[in-house]
Design an enzyme around this catalytic site. Structure first.
Site, PDB file in Angstrom:
ATOM      1  N   ASP A   1      42.956  49.413  29.436  1.00  0.00           N
ATOM      2  CA  ASP A   1      43.746  48.128  29.426  1.00  0.00           C
ATOM      3  C   ASP A   1      45.118  48.357  28.720  1.00  0.00           C
ATOM      4  OD1 ASP A   1      41.758  46.574  30.467  1.00  0.00           O
ATOM      5  OD2 ASP A   1      41.017  45.986  28.445  1.00  0.00           O
TER       6      ASP A   1
ATOM      7  N   ASP B   1      43.502  48.561  34.068  1.00  0.00           N
ATOM      8  CA  ASP B   1      44.421  47.300  34.221  1.00  0.00           C
ATOM      9  C   ASP B   1      45.670  47.432  33.574  1.00  0.00           C
ATOM     10  OD1 ASP B   1      42.316  46.304  35.430  1.00  0.00           O
ATOM     11  OD2 ASP B   1      41.418  45.118  33.653  1.00  0.00           O
TER      12      ASP B   1
ATOM     13  N   ASP C   1      36.697  50.707  30.678  1.00  0.00           N
ATOM     14  CA  ASP C   1      37.984  50.902  31.581  1.00  0.00           C
ATOM     15  C   ASP C   1      39.060  50.909  30.394  1.00  0.00           C
ATOM     16  OD1 ASP C   1      38.210  48.296  30.365  1.00  0.00           O
ATOM     17  OD2 ASP C   1      38.403  47.207  32.073  1.00  0.00           O
TER      18      ASP C   1
END
Length: 476
Positions: A298, A400, A296
């Site tokens: 961040d 995120d 992912d």
């Protein structure tokens, strides 16, 4: 009122002087409340065995038992001194190995103990008990001696790893690559049996869904579900997060390349600056540590003017959503109590390590980003195929977005950079060695009851007395 014939303590009142009977009866002081006589001054018993100097190992023995045995030995005429004493001849332990006793003596800064403890008698408590019973040092027999199996001194050319991951550098290319190839390629019959089991395969499949943990996956397995289609057949029983994770399952389990992460970072940076000029966006996680791919993206968002970041996240999300970049998002408010309002010590528990305002999202990374980067020579985002076979030029990526006040940014940057093992050991080192609590918001000194501010990651390392380790060497 007293009557004749009544007995008091075995005597008849008739024999009591009438005058005395008119006086008030003086109450007797309970025996337990009588004043004790002042203790007599006692001199230390004479030393009977000057050639024997004892030390009692408190480890596993306990402070109370050690104090009792110390007084007993001194009453018998034995010398008992602290573990740092250079006069020690006999070291008595209870429940420890010889190696543990040597390490304990070294931690107590005893400079006389050698590699194998041969200059000291390392004895089991049974020798002590027999000596106390005999009233003199009994002869040391083999059954009394503690065995030393390892040498405390190492050859000068032997490299020892530091106890904590935050005390050593861990670059991506490392000297253990040959070994970890062995670990990854090696097989175990027991392990392979578990890996091939239906439960393991099902749990592995379900926990890869965005928003699904081990507890939910186990519940679904208990209900008889085994495939993604089993879940798709009951969408009402899934949360919105899980529904989105199921829809984009293939994309979200495809590694995110650095080019994709940097492209998303640039899009978010433009949206942030549009909403709040001067704000910054920093790519963290494995990509900041130099990894070429990750699961992912961040991003930390802050502004150099404290307080300006308030309300920024909602504006950025609205901007990104309007541009069609968000396939799913959920916002979580900041639950961290400000330092000025808090009168309690911060918690080091895992659930309270990070309480920033954040957005968990699934980002739509499209061809537009690749076209914008081609002039700079960057890698074009990956082409992804639909499950039906038709091709498309966009992919779903987990992103995120975390907003932090500027004063807490160095702690957030350190915490969100990782690795997980490095951060875990960094917090353990802070608490055990420095009596401090470290989390992604602040550093707190437990003994001084003070908050430790820092303007950079380097200052946090300085507070902890550690050598600064750059992000690319935190891959423990």
């Amino acid at each position: 009122m007293l009557f004749p014939g009544t007995e008091v303590e075995g005597r008849s009142l008739g024999s009591i002087n009438p005058t005395m009977s008119q006086l008030p009866v003086r109450k007797r002081r309970p025996r337990g409340l009588r004043e004790a006589a002042p203790p007599a001054m006692r001199e230390d018993p004479p030393v009977r065995f000057p050639g024997v100097v004892l030390c009692l190992v408190e480890k596993r023995m306990g402070a109370s038992r050690k104090a009792f045995l110390t007084n007993l030995a001194r009453s018998k005429g034995f010398l008992v001194e602290e573990p740092s004493s250079e006069r020690l001849t006999h070291v008595v332990s209870e429940g420890n190995s010889g190696d543990e006793v040597i390490e304990w003596l070294k931690r107590k800064q005893n400079g006389c103990v050698d590699a194998g403890g041969s200059n000291l008698a390392l004895l089991d408590v049974s020798w002590f008990s027999e000596s106390m019973q005999a009233g003199r040092p009994v002869e040391i027999e083999p059954r009394h001696c503690l065995t030393v199996t390892v040498s405390a001194e190492k050859p000068q050319d032997t490299w020892l790893a530091a106890a904590y991951a935050c005390q050593r550098r861990s670059p991506l290319p490392n000297n253990n690559q040959l070994l970890t190839e062995v670990l990854e390629d090696g097989t175990s019959a027991e392990v392979e049996t578990i890996r091939q089991s239906e439960k393991y395969q099902t749990m592995k499949l379900f926990t890869k869904i965005f928003g699904v943990g081990a507890k939910t996956a186990h519940q679904w397995y208990q209900e008889g579900r085994r495939t993604l289609d089993d879940l798709r057949g009951h969408p009402a029983q899934l949360s919105k997060e899980q529904q989105a994770g199921l829809i984009h399952y293939e994309d979200l389990n495809t590694p995110v390349k650095r080019a994709d992460a940097e492209a998303i970072g640039q899009v978010v940076r433009e949206a942030v600056n549009k909403c709040l000029p001067g704000a910054s966006v920093t790519l963290t996680g494995g990509f900041r540590r130099g990894k070429p791919s990750g699961h992912d993206v961040d991003l930390l968002i802050t502004h150099p003017v404290e307080g300006q970041e308030a309300g920024l996240l909602k504006k950025v999300i609205a901007c990104l959503d309007q541009q069609g970049f968000l396939l799913y998002h959920s916002v979580h408010r900041n639950t961290f109590e400000s330092l000025e309002d808090s009168d309690q010590e911060p918690s080091s528990h895992a659930s309270s390590m990070d309480q920033y305002e954040r957005c968990f999202s699934i980002f739509c990374l499209g061809d537009l980003l690749g076209d914008a980067q081609e002039g700079a020579g960057a890698e074009k985002p990956s082409r992804v195929r639909r499950t039906s076979g038709a091709s498309r030029f966009w992919k779903a990526v987990r992103v995120d977005l975390v907003v932090t006040p500027y004063s807490q940014f160095p702690f957030a940057l350190l915490g969100w950079t990782g690795s997980r093992i490095f951060e875990r050991d960094l917090r353990r080192f802070a608490k055990r060695e420095k009596k401090m609590l470290l989390n992604s918001h602040t550093l707190y000194h437990l003994e001084q009851k003070t908050w430790m501010s820092a303007a950079s990651e380097k200052e946090i390392f300085q507070h902890l007395g550690l050598e600064y380790i750059p992000p690319e060497e935190r891959n423990a």
